[in-house]
Design a protein around this motif. Sequence first.
Motif, short mmCIF file in Angstrom:
data_model
loop_
_atom_site.label_atom_id
_atom_site.label_comp_id
_atom_site.label_asym_id
_atom_site.label_seq_id
_atom_site.Cartn_x
_atom_site.Cartn_y
_atom_site.Cartn_z
N ALA A 1 0.86 -1.16 0.00
CA ALA A 1 -0.16 -0.04 -0.25
C ALA A 1 0.80 1.26 0.12
N GLN A 2 1.91 1.19 0.72
CA GLN A 2 3.05 2.25 0.94
C GLN A 2 3.48 2.67 -0.58
N LEU A 3 3.78 1.47 -1.28
CA LEU A 3 4.54 1.61 -2.59
C LEU A 3 3.50 2.44 -3.47
N HIS A 4 2.29 2.23 -3.49
CA HIS A 4 1.10 2.65 -4.25
C HIS A 4 1.00 4.24 -3.90
N LEU A 5 1.30 4.74 -2.82
CA LEU A 5 1.54 5.95 -2.50
C LEU A 5 2.57 6.68 -2.80
N THR A 6 3.83 6.04 -2.79
CA THR A 6 5.05 6.70 -3.13
C THR A 6 5.23 6.80 -4.66
N ARG A 7 4.46 5.71 -5.31
CA ARG A 7 4.29 5.87 -6.95
C ARG A 7 3.25 6.50 -7.53
N ASN A 8 2.54 7.35 -6.60
CA ASN A 8 1.38 8.21 -7.09
C ASN A 8 0.45 7.38 -7.83
N ASN A 9 0.33 6.21 -7.23
CA ASN A 9 -0.82 5.41 -7.78
C ASN A 9 -2.10 5.40 -6.90
N VAL A 10 -2.77 6.63 -6.69
CA VAL A 10 -3.60 6.91 -5.65
C VAL A 10 -4.70 7.80 -6.17
N ASP A 11 -5.79 7.71 -5.43
CA ASP A 11 -6.72 8.80 -5.65
C ASP A 11 -6.89 9.42 -4.20
N TYR A 12 -7.34 10.84 -4.34
CA TYR A 12 -7.40 11.48 -3.22
C TYR A 12 -8.83 11.76 -2.93
N LEU A 13 -9.33 11.32 -1.89
CA LEU A 13 -10.75 10.99 -1.73
C LEU A 13 -11.36 11.59 -0.54
N PRO A 14 -12.53 12.29 -0.12
CA PRO A 14 -13.12 12.50 1.26
C PRO A 14 -13.68 11.35 1.74
N LEU A 15 -13.82 11.22 3.16
CA LEU A 15 -14.17 10.28 3.84
C LEU A 15 -15.50 9.72 3.29
N ASP A 16 -16.35 10.33 2.65
CA ASP A 16 -17.59 9.85 2.40
C ASP A 16 -17.50 8.85 1.12
N GLU A 17 -16.38 8.75 0.39
CA GLU A 17 -16.17 8.00 -0.80
C GLU A 17 -15.10 6.85 -0.51
N LEU A 18 -14.90 6.61 0.65
CA LEU A 18 -13.78 5.64 0.77
C LEU A 18 -14.38 4.10 0.83
N GLU A 19 -15.53 3.80 0.73
CA GLU A 19 -16.19 2.74 1.08
C GLU A 19 -15.67 1.70 -0.06
N GLY A 20 -15.09 0.68 0.43
CA GLY A 20 -14.40 -0.45 -0.62
C GLY A 20 -13.13 -0.30 -1.07
N ARG A 21 -12.42 0.86 -0.56
CA ARG A 21 -11.06 1.26 -1.09
C ARG A 21 -10.12 0.97 -0.16
#
Length: 98
Positions: A6-26
């Motif tokens: 999961a950390q590798l996804h973050l450091t490689r910018n393979n991420v979505d920036y979402l509000p708390l209301d849209e986190l379900e299932g992520r």
Amino acid sequence: MTPREAQLHLTRNNVDYLPLDELEGRVATTLFVVYPPGIATIVPGERLDARSRPMIDYLKAFERGSNIFPGLESEIQGLYREIDDSGVVRFYTYVVKE
């Protein structure tokens, strides 16, 4: 997913920036820690589903509190405060890109 993956996804910018209301299932890419008391509520690699819903609801309570009592805020590692055009504080975080 392991925390390292999961950390590798973050450091490689393979991420979505979402509000708390849209986190379900992520899948979380950061550790969520509320200060005080400094205890992690979500760990990287954790799927944000029904099991984590109580923790997300806990974080939403802090989000609501930031809007009801401006200036009386707690530090939450892994979440970022954004103020929308209407002046409402919303918390965002990074999750693995779908």
